[in-house]
Structures are given as C-alpha cells and as structure tokens.
Design an enzyme around this catalytic site. Structure first.
Site, short mmCIF file in Angstrom:
data_model
loop_
_atom_site.label_atom_id
_atom_site.label_comp_id
_atom_site.label_asym_id
_atom_site.label_seq_id
_atom_site.Cartn_x
_atom_site.Cartn_y
_atom_site.Cartn_z
CB VAL A 65 -0.87 0.03 1.29
CG1 VAL A 65 -1.74 1.27 1.34
CG2 VAL A 65 -1.72 -1.22 1.41
CB CYS A 66 2.17 3.81 -1.71
SG CYS A 66 1.57 4.00 -3.39
NE ARG A 67 -1.41 11.83 -1.36
CZ ARG A 67 -1.71 12.35 -2.56
NH1 ARG A 67 -1.12 11.91 -3.66
NH2 ARG A 67 -2.59 13.31 -2.65
#
Length: 101
Positions: A65-67
């Site tokens: 997960v990232c932004r």
C-alpha cells in the site's frame, strides 16, 4: 517482465471484514502514515524495502500500500524480482475508505 496482481480497496476491505488477515505492508513515508494507516498494516518506507528483505517470507503473500498506488507498484515489482508474492493496492490510500488508525 514481472506482472503484478492488483486488488481494489473494496476487495481488501471485504477480505478484512471476513477476518481474512492478509499481510499488508504500507510503504509510505513516516509523515504520510501519521494521517492514518490500515490497522493491521506494517509500516516499511519504500526506501527501506531493499534492506528489509529478511523480514519477508517467500511462502507468504503481501499486499503493498502507498498513497496512490505508484510506489507500492514499484515495491511489488522489486519484491517479485526477489521471489516474493506481492499484490498492489490499486489507488492506494486515496481509494481506501475503510478503518484507519
């Protein structure tokens, strides 16, 4: 070329609501994580992934997960090159409407 699987925020939230507990790795920067992280996620900033490979297991599957889904895609490609199974959270935390801590 490695092909990276993707999962939507809705699919991940459904998994978590069914008590399926995937291994979630959040690769955002520290200041981004202070705005909220998926409760079961482990935080490893993207630049620390290469030095953290000892923390990963080849018999496990990871959701990264990232932004917005770009850095996590890069992390998935890197992990795949090293023999790990990683799925990208498409749209990242921008698409996440589930619980955060």
């Amino acid at each position: 070329m490695y092909e990276v699987q993707e999962i939507t925020a809705m699919e991940l939230e459904k998994m978590l609501n069914q008590n399926d507990q995937p291994l979630i790795i959040d690769v955002r920067e520290n200041e981004e994580v202070t705005q909220g992280i998926i409760p079961s996620a482990k935080h490893i900033p993207l630049q620390q992934i290469p030095d953290s490979l000892d923390n990963f297991r080849k018999d496990e599957e990871y959701i990264i997960v990232c932004r917005a889904g770009i850095r996590s895609m890069n992390a998935c490609l890197f992990l795949a090159q090293h023999g790990f199974t990683a799925t990208n959270l498409a749209g990242g935390m921008l698409d996440w409407s589930g619980e955060v801590i």
